[in-house]
Design an enzyme around this catalytic site. Sequence first.
Site, mmCIF file in Angstrom:
data_model
loop_
_atom_site.group_PDB
_atom_site.id
_atom_site.type_symbol
_atom_site.label_atom_id
_atom_site.label_comp_id
_atom_site.label_asym_id
_atom_site.label_seq_id
_atom_site.Cartn_x
_atom_site.Cartn_y
_atom_site.Cartn_z
ATOM 1 N N SER A 45 0.959 -1.041 -0.002
ATOM 2 C CA SER A 45 -0.139 0.169 -0.079
ATOM 3 C C SER A 45 0.927 1.168 0.183
ATOM 4 C CB SER A 45 -0.896 -0.223 1.111
ATOM 5 O OG SER A 45 -2.016 0.952 1.139
ATOM 6 N N ASP A 201 -8.968 -5.427 -5.073
ATOM 7 C CA ASP A 201 -8.630 -4.629 -4.061
ATOM 8 C C ASP A 201 -9.168 -3.138 -4.255
ATOM 9 O OD1 ASP A 201 -6.775 -2.291 -2.862
ATOM 10 O OD2 ASP A 201 -5.242 -3.375 -3.246
ATOM 11 N N HIS A 229 -7.412 -5.936 -0.572
ATOM 12 C CA HIS A 229 -6.051 -5.102 -0.317
ATOM 13 C C HIS A 229 -5.066 -5.465 0.626
ATOM 14 C CE1 HIS A 229 -3.943 -1.307 -0.318
ATOM 15 N NE2 HIS A 229 -3.835 -0.945 0.852
#
Length: 250
Positions: A45, A201, A229
Amino acid sequence: MDQRGCGKSTPLAELKEHTTLTLVEDMELLRKHLGIEKWVVFGGSWGSALSLTYAEEYPSRVKALILTGIFTLRRKELAWFLQEGASMLFPDLFKDFVEPIPEAERGDLPSAYLRRLTGDDEEVKIRCARVWSKWLLAPTSSIFDDQVIAHAEDDHFAVAYARIVCQFLVYGGWFKNPSHIMDKVEKIRHIPGIIVQGHYDVVCPLRTAWDLHKRWPEAEFYTVPDSGHGAREKGITGRLVAATDKFRKI
């Protein structure tokens, strides 16, 4: 490593001298302090954006990259999650996200939030920090994780998380060019890499990972069909463990 303003780093939620490149320099100072010549850099991320930036600044110090939930701070990535895109998948959660912001300011939600998160009204700051954090945390797994979402109710966590994330997104990581990270990928194509991306995601959609893959075809690229995610989702975790095992002796 606890990023500036986070975890054990003090002062908590500090925004001064806090940019992508200052964090890269923190990583490099840590490498030198530990006496590590070269290392494998792993990030997911926001961590994927920071890992890529570090590798682009110090390619000679990176043995390999392991990346998941790809994020590169481009405007279309930010708009998808913070203005319109994910809002169509989670209209109930998005309704709560926009509620603290007056209608007239909703054309730029991150900036509206930043004004409140850096303002003098503590009650407003805490309320906005909780709401911002809940919106960012809730869709991180393909199945909502109440334990993760509960972090948004912890004022200590929520204020630091919301202030830092919001400021980074409003200022695009302080890069002059919104596609800074993607545009410098040529500098790392010789570095062994593994990209793992959840197909569903909704925080950092597959398109960003795909764009990185097209610019860096030498890296191994895996999409996980039943995952979102979160790095702790079974399919993603399996791929990441396999990646770390592969680079164990690189």
